[in-house]
Enzyme design. Structure first.
Site, PDB file in Angstrom:
ATOM      1  N   ASP A 429       0.840  -1.198   0.000  1.00 39.86           N
ATOM      2  CA  ASP A 429       0.000   0.000   0.000  1.00 39.86           C
ATOM      3  C   ASP A 429       0.880   1.255   0.000  1.00 39.86           C
ATOM      4  OD1 ASP A 429      -2.339   1.403   0.013  1.00 39.86           O
ATOM      5  OD2 ASP A 429      -3.057   0.664   1.938  1.00 39.86           O
ATOM      6  N   GLU A 432       2.822   6.946  -2.422  1.00 40.22           N
ATOM      7  CA  GLU A 432       2.561   8.147  -3.214  1.00 40.22           C
ATOM      8  C   GLU A 432       2.938   9.432  -2.474  1.00 40.22           C
ATOM      9  OE1 GLU A 432      -0.568   4.958  -3.633  1.00 40.22           O
ATOM     10  OE2 GLU A 432      -0.150   6.387  -2.021  1.00 40.22           O
ATOM     11  N   ASP A 495      -8.779   3.556  -3.639  1.00 42.96           N
ATOM     12  CA  ASP A 495      -9.906   3.788  -2.731  1.00 42.96           C
ATOM     13  C   ASP A 495     -11.130   4.313  -3.479  1.00 42.96           C
ATOM     14  OD1 ASP A 495      -8.175   2.984  -0.823  1.00 42.96           O
ATOM     15  OD2 ASP A 495      -7.849   4.960   0.067  1.00 42.96           O
TER      16      ASP A 495
END
Length: 773
Positions: A429, A432, A495
């Site tokens: 995950d 970024e 998401d």
């Protein structure tokens, strides 16, 4: 980034120094170098007091031409993507009577000495694209210039120089790609910043920004710069695609096809092919979800519940709270809720399950790894030598510095211990939120490390799995990526929210990512944020289980199917829908595994925009609510509770996979489907190998194999397919029309397989042959 004020003027504070003409061209060994003044030379004195742009053309491989434009070459060359240059390119460069050309395969770049600059790319007599007048420039930009610097607007020292180039957009030409973008599928009219952000699926931001696009006119363009590349796709100069970078040098590659599959094949040969993933990864993944309460008893109740309801499960995923709160990432099981992780993993493996755990490269201050990493110099630093930290996400978190070989090895060893404990996969995950006010161990430009960080992070994790489990057994569940990230699959869409609109935008993101070189893709069934109503969950379940990879996951609520409706007598209940499509996907495994191996070999993705399979059909230009799953199955997800769906079938007679109904293509059609159905069609000429086992994806697919055949209308039709097995071996089958019937033969498998028509008729093979009258 827009530099102009309409067609005629530069914006205040911007000086645009365009290549106005070509003064001279020099041919080298496979290179062509052109000197381009930024004003027309009428006298000797005109050669003074002006910038000059040096354009060097070369070819890293056949049918690809590299353009490198430089203003001041004394500046350090920025870090670029690592390219796989085989060294077998055979470009030829010539200059004759002021005309220079460089040829690479079927693609030729042309430049002429003269008073008007034009860089033209041709395939034979066809102009593929070109940079014409006012299309290549160095821009001098004042700190207070009236331009939007995009996602780096707030940098403390704004850049003073940018390089930009423009390529023509022809009439009817449409641009695709640029990463996993959730807005309009066709990028014309958009301004796109290549800058990784954690922005969800409902904004212009993207987790996977790829500075590569292709068009429906037979070519692609890859800007080789991992930093902030700004694209204006017919949005500043409406007849052109513009791309710009900060600095003194711009490098881009024009990749000729002419068809989109060949463009992707050449692009992925340059930036890396998708790795092959194991057969077990194609099955259904179920997770704990994110902030829900769970322990081993909860996990066991989910696994037991799936088994009791006959819903096949392949992978169980533990999200963040497998580790203790405030300690992410210490890469240690929270002993309060998982007191016996070794025994738990062993028991899960004994049930035939694989295990995935969540990680990220952010080390919280409370984690023991923080002190360890800080002492060894493994965390990213500020200019004063202190560790960079902030409190967003994890309190006092720092970043693992993957530009340091020692830090990378340290992080990999922590993961290696988990793999040896029994963890089979990692959900990688984040990656970024990477700052630019830092100093990297190898001295990399922070602006270019922002996007590249995701690549180095996922590469390190993928390498651990390859080293521990072997090639073909490594699989991630990754959110962020940059160019080349397709080498470390699988990626998921981030998401989303629990709505039909978000389901549709998620698909648009997947189609854009597929046209950016990524071979596999997944998404959160039901949406991540919020709680889906039963209808959304069921529609998304059908879509998710007819995707490359399939995961049920949410934020603050569980995603087990019985939470959304359970009635064993009702085929429309959530449990029944999940069972139907999970078992169908396992039957499709020989077909899907073959599509995955094609992705690995050629770069053609498993989930394919219609453009890839039907590039000559203008009706598919903007189609973004359906896709081809492999080369033979068309899937049109349903985005409504009522079940109404519009889909386009190209020419020919198509056959429904679920009902066997034959339908004439060549136009749009409207259908209505119950929750246990959706449009899934075999294209004319399809051969879809079906496995016999519905309960898991990694069985021997040749045992009781069925070849489902839809020959279409062609009288002399024949086709050979290779059926893949999880152990890497294949078996070839040839099917042909013979009179009014079908004949299938295999020299590899004598019996134990069958031939089936779309009308349901089935015949078993004998001595390597099956005949269906």
């Amino acid at each position: 980034m827009k530099f102009t004020d309409g067609f005629w003027h530069a914006r205040p504070g911007v000086g645009l120094h365009y290549a106005r003409e070509v003064d001279r061209i020099v041919a080298g060994d496979g290179t062509l170098t052109a000197i381009a003044p930024t004003k027309t030379i009428t006298t000797r004195g005109a050669t003074l007091n002006q910038p000059v742009l040096t354009t060097v053309l070369s070819a890293p491989m056949d049918n690809v031409i590299t353009v490198r434009v430089t203003h001041h070459k004394g500046r350090p060359d920025p870090r670029r993507f690592d390219l796989d240059v085989a060294g077998d390119a055979r470009p030829t460069a010539t200059v004759e009577d002021g005309h220079g050309q460089l040829t690479s395969g079927a693609l030729t770049a042309h430049l002429d000495v003269g008073t008007s600059f034009e860089l033209r790319f041709q395939a034979g007599d066809q102009v593929v694209t070109r940079s014409a007048a006012k299309s290549m420039a160095w821009a001098s930009v004042a700190p207070d210039a009236a331009i939007d610097r995009g996602p780096i607007q707030l940098r403390t020292a704004p850049a003073t120089g940018y390089m930009l180039a423009q390529l023509d957009l022809g009439v009817g030409e449409v641009v695709y790609g640029l990463g996993e973008r959730f807005g309009p599928y066709a990028k014309n009219g958009q301004a796109v910043d290549i800058w990784n952000e954690d922005g969800g699926t409902s904004s212009e931001q993207a987790y996977k920004n790829i500075p590569f696009y292709l068009t429906n006119r037979g070519y692609g363009v890859f800007v080789n710069d991992p930093g902030h590349v700004s694209f204006e796709v017919g949005s500043e100069a409406v007849e052109r695609v513009q791309f710009s970078v900060e600095g003194e040098t711009l490098e881009y590659h024009v990749i000729y096809g002419p068809d989109p599959k060949t463009i992707l094949e050449r692009y992925t040969a340059l930036t890396g092919r998708p790795a092959e993933v194991p057969a077990w990864s194609y099955g259904l993944w179920l997770t704990t979800s994110f902030t829900t309460d769970y322990d081993e008893a909860t996990v066991n109740s989910f696994i037991d519940g799936m088994a009791e309801r006959d819903i096949p499960l392949s992978v169980f995923h533990f999200d963040c709270f497998w580790m203790r709160d405030f300690n992410w990432c210490d890469l240690e099981w929270d002993p309060r809720v998982f007191p016996d992780p070794d025994g738990m993993l062993e028991r899960m493996h004994a049930r035939g399950l694989r295990v995935c755990v969540w990680i990220n490269p952010y080390i919280a201050q409370q984690s023991p790894l923080f002190d360890e990493g800080m002492a060894a110099g493994y965390l990213v630093k500020r200019a004063d030598g202190s560790v960079w930290q902030w409190d967003r996400w994890q309190a006092g978190m720092g970043l693992v510095d993957f530009t340091s070989p020692e830090a990378t090895a340290w992080f990999k060893d922590k993961l290696r211990a988990l793999v040896r404990q029994g963890v089979d996969s990692f959900k990688t995950d984040f990656g970024e939120r990477i700052p630019v006010d830092v100093v990297w161990a190898d001295g990399s430009d922070p602006l270019r490390m922002h996007n590249l960080y995701a690549h180095l992070y996922n590469q390190a994790v993928h390498e651990v799995l390859v080293e521990e489990r072997g090639e073909g057994e490594a699989v991630l569940f990754a959110r962020s990526a940059s160019a080349g990230g397709q080498q470390f699959p699988v990626h998921w869409g981030g998401d989303s929210t629990a709505s039909y609109a978000s389901m549709a935008e998620t698909l648009r993101g997947g189609l854009s990512l597929a046209l950016s070189g990524f071979g596999y893709w997944s998404h959160d069934i039901g949406g991540f944020e919020g709680v889906p109503d039963a209808a959304v969950f069921k529609r998304w379940t059908a879509f998710g289980l007819l995707s490359s990879h399939s995961r049920m996951h949410g934020s603050d609520s569980y995603r087990v199917p019985w939470m959304f409706g359970e009635d064993e007598a009702d085929p429309q209940s959530a449990v029944s829908v999940a069972r139907r499509f999970a078992r169908l996907k396992n039957r499709l495994m020989p077909y899907l595994l073959g599509a995955g191996r094609e992705a690995h070999a050629t770069g053609t993705p498993v989930m394919r925009p219609m453009l890839l399979e039907f590039p000559g059909d203008p009706s598919v230009t903007y189609v973004d609510r359906q896709y081809m799953l492999g080369g033979d199955l068309l899937v049109a997800p349903v985005f409504s509770t009522e079940g109404d769906v519009e889909l386009y079938l190209p020419e020919g007679r198509w056959a429904s996979l679920l009902t066997g109904e034959l339908v004439d293509g060549g136009g749009w059609r409207r259908e209505r489907h119950e929750f246990d159905s959706l449009p899934v069609y075999l294209r004319p000429g399809a051969v879809v190998p079906l496995g016999a086992q519905e309960d898991r994806p990694d069985t021997d697919h040749l045992v009781d194999l069925t070849l489902l055949v839809h020959p279409g209308e062609a009288e002399d039709w024949s086709r050979t397919v290779e059926v893949a097995r999880p152990d890497g071996s294949t078996a070839a089958f040839t099917v042909r029309r013979e009179g009014a019937g079908l004949v299938a033969k295999s020299a590899d498998v004598a019996d134990g397989w069958s031939l089936q028509g779309v009308d349901g008729r089935l015949v078993a093979a004998e001595a390597g042959t099956a005949r269906l009258a």
